[in-house]
Design a protein around this motif. Structure first.
Motif, mmCIF file in Angstrom:
data_model
loop_
_atom_site.group_PDB
_atom_site.id
_atom_site.type_symbol
_atom_site.label_atom_id
_atom_site.label_comp_id
_atom_site.label_asym_id
_atom_site.label_seq_id
_atom_site.Cartn_x
_atom_site.Cartn_y
_atom_site.Cartn_z
ATOM 1 N N LEU A 17 -17.789 -30.790 58.749
ATOM 2 C CA LEU A 17 -16.936 -30.430 57.877
ATOM 3 C C LEU A 17 -17.935 -29.710 56.813
ATOM 4 N N ILE A 18 -17.423 -28.404 56.096
ATOM 5 C CA ILE A 18 -18.344 -27.873 55.160
ATOM 6 C C ILE A 18 -17.365 -27.492 53.780
ATOM 7 N N TRP A 19 -17.890 -27.441 52.871
ATOM 8 C CA TRP A 19 -17.132 -26.837 51.884
ATOM 9 C C TRP A 19 -17.745 -25.412 51.326
ATOM 10 N N ASP A 20 -16.961 -24.896 50.516
ATOM 11 C CA ASP A 20 -17.414 -23.602 49.768
ATOM 12 C C ASP A 20 -17.994 -24.208 48.512
ATOM 13 N N ARG A 21 -19.259 -23.610 48.322
ATOM 14 C CA ARG A 21 -20.142 -23.965 47.410
ATOM 15 C C ARG A 21 -19.540 -23.499 46.003
ATOM 16 N N LEU A 22 -19.049 -22.198 45.973
ATOM 17 C CA LEU A 22 -18.380 -21.698 44.744
ATOM 18 C C LEU A 22 -17.077 -22.583 44.333
ATOM 19 N N GLN A 23 -16.455 -22.717 45.375
ATOM 20 C CA GLN A 23 -15.067 -23.638 44.863
ATOM 21 C C GLN A 23 -15.464 -25.090 44.553
ATOM 22 N N LEU A 24 -16.608 -25.509 44.957
ATOM 23 C CA LEU A 24 -17.128 -26.834 44.499
ATOM 24 C C LEU A 24 -17.612 -26.887 43.118
ATOM 25 N N ASP A 25 -18.540 -25.627 42.711
ATOM 26 C CA ASP A 25 -19.216 -25.480 41.458
ATOM 27 C C ASP A 25 -17.922 -25.372 40.551
ATOM 28 N N ALA A 26 -16.798 -24.583 40.888
ATOM 29 C CA ALA A 26 -15.710 -24.464 40.021
ATOM 30 C C ALA A 26 -15.035 -25.793 39.792
ATOM 31 N N ALA A 27 -14.970 -26.578 40.990
ATOM 32 C CA ALA A 27 -14.098 -27.798 40.593
ATOM 33 C C ALA A 27 -15.055 -28.689 39.803
ATOM 34 N N PHE A 28 -16.287 -28.850 39.849
ATOM 35 C CA PHE A 28 -17.190 -29.790 39.148
ATOM 36 C C PHE A 28 -17.046 -29.282 37.715
ATOM 37 N N THR A 29 -17.038 -27.980 37.505
ATOM 38 C CA THR A 29 -16.685 -27.708 36.248
ATOM 39 C C THR A 29 -15.539 -28.014 35.545
ATOM 40 N N ASP A 30 -14.371 -28.030 36.327
ATOM 41 C CA ASP A 30 -13.186 -28.383 35.935
ATOM 42 C C ASP A 30 -13.096 -30.190 35.814
ATOM 43 N N LEU A 31 -13.969 -30.603 36.324
ATOM 44 C CA LEU A 31 -13.869 -32.107 36.697
ATOM 45 C C LEU A 31 -14.061 -32.668 35.152
ATOM 46 N N SER A 32 -14.782 -32.365 34.402
ATOM 47 C CA SER A 32 -15.221 -32.715 33.020
ATOM 48 C C SER A 32 -13.913 -33.042 32.331
ATOM 49 N N GLU A 33 -12.956 -32.419 32.687
ATOM 50 C CA GLU A 33 -11.551 -32.152 31.627
ATOM 51 C C GLU A 33 -10.615 -33.166 32.396
ATOM 52 N N GLN A 34 -11.022 -33.782 33.614
ATOM 53 C CA GLN A 34 -10.109 -34.716 34.164
ATOM 54 C C GLN A 34 -10.089 -36.099 33.227
ATOM 55 N N PRO A 35 -9.204 -37.161 33.449
ATOM 56 C CA PRO A 35 -8.948 -38.336 32.613
ATOM 57 C C PRO A 35 -9.987 -39.057 33.170
ATOM 58 N N ALA A 36 -10.674 -40.143 32.620
ATOM 59 C CA ALA A 36 -11.572 -40.999 33.260
ATOM 60 C C ALA A 36 -10.854 -42.097 34.008
ATOM 61 N N ASN A 37 -11.585 -42.748 35.033
ATOM 62 C CA ASN A 37 -10.845 -43.589 35.759
ATOM 63 C C ASN A 37 -11.098 -44.771 35.039
ATOM 64 N N PRO A 38 -10.027 -45.638 34.733
ATOM 65 C CA PRO A 38 -10.232 -46.873 34.447
ATOM 66 C C PRO A 38 -11.124 -47.916 34.611
ATOM 67 N N LEU A 39 -11.488 -48.073 35.794
ATOM 68 C CA LEU A 39 -12.316 -48.803 36.457
ATOM 69 C C LEU A 39 -13.680 -48.416 35.968
ATOM 70 N N ASP A 40 -14.126 -47.090 35.877
ATOM 71 C CA ASP A 40 -15.252 -46.566 35.489
ATOM 72 C C ASP A 40 -15.574 -46.909 34.211
ATOM 73 N N ARG A 41 -14.557 -46.851 33.192
ATOM 74 C CA ARG A 41 -14.587 -47.578 31.827
ATOM 75 C C ARG A 41 -15.082 -48.869 31.785
ATOM 76 N N ILE A 42 -14.558 -49.662 32.511
ATOM 77 C CA ILE A 42 -14.717 -51.078 32.462
ATOM 78 C C ILE A 42 -16.394 -51.235 32.866
ATOM 79 N N PHE A 43 -16.312 -51.000 33.909
ATOM 80 C CA PHE A 43 -17.739 -51.345 34.702
ATOM 81 C C PHE A 43 -18.984 -50.650 33.909
ATOM 82 N N ALA A 44 -18.782 -49.411 33.457
ATOM 83 C CA ALA A 44 -19.753 -48.924 32.686
ATOM 84 C C ALA A 44 -19.894 -49.249 31.063
ATOM 85 N N ASN A 45 -18.842 -50.233 30.641
ATOM 86 C CA ASN A 45 -18.953 -50.732 29.335
ATOM 87 C C ASN A 45 -18.824 -49.583 28.337
#
Length: 101
Positions: A17-45
């Motif tokens: 399985l391989i991923w397109d590096r440019l698509q991954l870079d773009a997805a990671f850039t957009d990732l910061s705009e995604q809502p936080a996972n509720p469990l992450d907020r709980i466990f990270a305090n």
């Protein structure tokens, strides 16, 4: 994250399985705009709005579903690999021996 649409789908090339590096870079850039996972907020305090039991249940359920999906994908890939290796071994066994000169 792929299922949620946050990351691009991989492509299968032979048994990998391989991923397109440019698509991954773009997805990671957009990732910061995604809502936080509720469990992450709980466990990270992290500070944030309080989380209801319903939200927590849904988040836990989604994470469990994702884990099961990943296990199933791995099982399918492992089966495919095993069949591929068995076919290779059968072809090698069926070949006539080479004449050594």
């Amino acid at each position: 994250m792929v299922q949620a649409g946050w990351m691009p789908r991989p492509k299968r090339v032979f048994s990998r399985l391989i991923w397109d590096r440019l698509q991954l870079d773009a997805a990671f850039t957009d990732l910061s705009e995604q809502p936080a996972n509720p469990l992450d907020r709980i466990f990270a305090n992290r500070p944030g709005p309080s989380i209801s039991a319903t939200e927590l249940s849904h988040a836990a359920l989604e994470q469990a579903r994702e884990a099961l999906r990943r296990q199933e994908e791995q099982r399918i890939e492992d089966e495919w690999e095993a069949r591929h290796e068995a076919r290779k071994a059968a072809r090698a066994k069926a070949r006539p021996p080479r004449n050594k000169r």
